[in-house]
Scaffold this motif. Structure first.
Motif, short mmCIF file in Angstrom:
data_model
loop_
_atom_site.label_atom_id
_atom_site.label_comp_id
_atom_site.label_asym_id
_atom_site.label_seq_id
_atom_site.Cartn_x
_atom_site.Cartn_y
_atom_site.Cartn_z
N THR A 269 56.25 41.75 60.25
CA THR A 269 55.46 42.43 59.20
C THR A 269 55.28 41.54 57.98
O THR A 269 54.18 41.43 57.40
CB THR A 269 56.15 43.74 58.81
OG1 THR A 269 56.30 44.56 59.97
CG2 THR A 269 55.34 44.49 57.76
N GLY B 289 51.06 48.03 54.21
CA GLY B 289 52.12 47.28 54.90
C GLY B 289 53.42 47.27 54.13
O GLY B 289 54.51 47.28 54.71
N VAL C 252 57.19 48.18 55.31
CA VAL C 252 58.36 47.32 55.10
C VAL C 252 59.48 48.11 54.44
O VAL C 252 60.66 48.00 54.79
CB VAL C 252 57.98 46.09 54.27
CG1 VAL C 252 59.22 45.33 53.82
CG2 VAL C 252 57.06 45.18 55.06
#
Length: 688
Positions: free
Chosen positions: A482, A514, A518
């Motif tokens: 990621t 994103g 995370v």
């Protein structure tokens, strides 16, 4: 009934009849014709040897030793009754008849002595000579008995002077030519008789030294009987007071022979010898101490007989128990050698255990036990231990099994092989086992604990490596990928920022999304290492939070701060009770308590069908106790622990504690946990 049995029964009946007739004749004699000694070892032989011999013939008709016993006993009866009738005839004035009755008297004595005191021990216990080299001993016995019989039959009629009876009983077979040599013949004959008797007993000792363990015990009975009889007979020749022990011992000889032939496996001759020697030693020494103390007290406090008697009794009693132990050790040393004292074996075992680890100590245990029990092999099997089986020597398929119990828990078993070739191997086995089995149980328990510790360390190491593998996989495959994608997105946004602001803005929106992913991944990683609620709320607050979410219907497996709460089934009212300070507990204990509570509440919501539940956590001196109960359906009768219950027990065991789950059908379930707080294993880790 066979012909042999009929003949043996007739002899067994005739011999005691002759013995009783002898007694009646002696009782009817006038006082002046009554001998000073009318009872001898031969008198006891009449009543016991034929009866035991007939019994053996009924079971083993071809046993030559049994026929020797019957013939010798009958000959003794003939000799005794002839001797009594000889004096009866002489008292009635029939001196010629009395002289001729001397012949069956002496012949019966010769047959009895030869058969029972020489031939019988030479052929015991299997009916054969030890070897052809012992034939000279047999011939010596025959010649010696013959010489003594010749002296008694062919001597001249004694002179009237000094004769102890009113009239001289003549010797009808007297040979004047042999008169000068008769005294020498008598001395040589009796010397040969005693020598032949000693050699006969020595033949049994020789058999024993060369025999296997079973035969050795078998030979021990007749050896003990014949040796004791010879000793008392020799002592009686010097001190007449020992004649009665010799008579009693002669009566016991046939029973010893019968034991050796029929039931030697059921009766340990070494046990009899050991107890007899200890008892005799106690009687002799205590009597000497008593009379010595009594005499000394009488001299010191003259005129106070009662005081002297009490003093002597107390003095003798004080010596009794120490003396018994000392005599038992001495007899054990005599019968069993250097390993006869179980205390010495226990000392050797203690030293061996101190010098090695549990596995080496187990090897020492079997070696010392094998040496002390004098067996061919000893093995110890430890339940769930490592090593599980340790063996010294050869145990064999028919080994004796002795359970090893440590504080009421069976930790293994001791296997004892067949007897070895040394002396008396079986009589003191129980004393040795009673002394050394607790040591063996302690070592077996230590082996189990060492194996459990090793397995626990392996599980901890495996769990740690699995946790590291999971973290590496999550970091590399999840969070790493990621972040790499986010770095590429940032580069693309920078390149398109001037030429295409709209595209850059879209890329930044994707980057923001994103970042949320995370954050979620990092939260999951952190939660796997340690529940954040413990740091945010403390253990007490975290437990109350779990209880509150369970009461509100939120799945307790979803952590504080999670974005989604899953509704799972009906609500359960949970009451929390906290006792003691929980803020300074070790981190491993906090994690274990939190995970156990979490798993228990999950089981209550999913499986118990309960409406109420209670969580009680109390800190006591050196221990943290926890109870989780509910009013649900309880555990079924065929209950088997699943993954959840197993994980709770493992978490408690990792910290040296216990976790017990109980519950009757329809009566709810109870989870009881006790975790020690004095020491915490540094290897303990938390599992998600």
């Amino acid at each position: 009934m066979s012909g042999a049995a009929v003949i043996a029964t007739a002899m067994a009946v005739a011999s005691p009849v002759l013995g009783l007739a002898t007694i009646l004749v002696w009782l009817g004699l006038p006082a002046e014709w009554a001998p000073t000694k009318t009872v001898s070892p031969q008198s006891a032989v009449v009543f016991t040897f034929p009866a035991v011999g007939a019994f053996l013939i009924h079971h083993r008709p071809r046993l030559n030793m049994a026929w020797l016993m019957c013939a010798g006993g009958l000959a003794a009866g003939i000799s005794d009754v002839s001797s009594a009738l000889m004096f009866r005839a002489a008292a009635g004035g029939e001196l010629a008849l009395a002289g001729w009755l001397r012949v069956p008297t002496q012949l019966g004595w010769a047959v009895c002595g030869l058969a029972l005191t020489m031939v019988l021990p030479l052929y015991s216990p299997d009916g054969r000579l030890p070897s052809p080299r012992w034939r000279p001993a047999l011939w010596l016995g025959c010649l010696s008995i013959t010489a003594a019989t010749v002296h008694n039959l062919f001597r001249m009629t004694p002179p009237r002077e000094g004769y102890p009876y009113p009239e001289v009983i003549p010797s009808p077979l007297g040979i004047p030519a042999l008169a000068p040599y008769m005294e020498s013949v008598n001395v040589v004959g009796w010397a040969g008789i005693y020598t032949a008797m000693a050699l006969a007993a020595l033949s049994l000792l020789t058999r024993m030294r060369r025999a296997d363990p079973a035969t050795r015990r078998q030979i021990g009975w007749p050896l003990f009987a014949f040796a004791g009889y010879i000793v008392f007979l020799v002592l009686a020749a010097i001190w007449p007071a020992f004649m009665w022990p010799a008579i009693v011992w002669a009566a016991a000889i046939p029973f010893a022979v019968a034991f050796s032939v029929m039931r030697y496996r059921l009766y340990g001759i070494d046990t009899v010898v050991s107890r007899a020697l200890v008892a005799a030693g106690l009687v002799i020494v205590v009597s000497a101490v008593y009379f010595g103390a009594g005499a000394l007290s009488g001299l010191v406090v003259s005129g106070y007989d009662q005081v002297a008697g009490i003093t002597a009794a107390l003095f003798a009693g004080a010596f009794f128990q120490p003396l018994r132990r000392a005599l038992q050790r001495a007899v054990d040393l005599l019968l069993y050698g250097a390993v006869g004292d179980p205390g010495v074996l226990a000392g050797r075992l203690t030293q061996a255990v101190r010098r090695g680890d549990p596995a080496e100590a187990l090897t020492s245990v079997v070696s010392v036990l094998r040496d002390g029990l004098a067996v061919e092999g000893v093995a110890v099997e430890v339940a769930d231990g490592e090593p599980r089986h340790v063996e010294s020597g050869r145990v064999g398929p028919a080994a004796r099994e002795v359970p090893l119990v440590w504080h009421g828990t069976r930790v293994g078993r001791l296997l004892v092989g067949p007897p070895g070739p040394r002396r008396f191997p079986a009589a003191h086995n129980e004393r040795v086992l009673a002394t050394l089995t607790p040591y063996a149980a302690d070592v077996a328990h230590a082996v189990r604990m060492a194996a459990d510790l090793q397995r626990s360390r392996e599980r901890i190491l495996t769990a740690r490596e699995e946790e590291r593998r999971r973290l590496r996989r999550d970091l590399h495959d999840g969070l790493g990928q990621t972040l790499s994608a986010m770095a590429m997105t940032i580069n693309m946004a920078r390149l398109s920022l001037k030429s295409s602001p709209e595209a850059a803005d879209e890329l930044l929106r994707e980057l923001h999304t994103g970042m949320g992913a995370v954050t979620s991944d990092i939260r999951e990683l952190v939660y796997g290492l340690r529940p954040p609620a413990l740091d945010d709320l403390g253990l007490e607050g975290a437990v109350r939070d779990l209880a509150g979410r369970s009461s509100s219907g939120v799945e307790v497996g979803v952590e504080v701060g999670a974005e989604v709460g899953a509704e799972v089934g009906a609500e359960v009212e949970v009451e929390v009770e906290i006792g003691g300070e929980l803020s300074d507990l070790p981190a491993a204990v906090e994690v274990a308590v939190y995970r156990i509570v979490q798993e228990a509440l999950t089981n209550i919501r999913r499986h118990a069908g309960a409406s109420r539940a209670t969580i009680a956590v109390h800190r006591e001196e050196g221990v943290l106790r926890m109870l989780i109960g509910d009013d649900g359906r309880g555990l079924p009768e065929s209950h088997r622990a699943g993954v959840g219950l197993g994980s709770m027990r493992e978490r408690a065991a990792e910290l040296g504690g216990i976790c017990v789950v109980t519950g009757e059908p329809g009566a709810g379930t109870r989870v009881e946990v006790a975790l020690p707080l004095t020491t915490t294993p540094p290897q303990a880790i938390a599992h998600s």
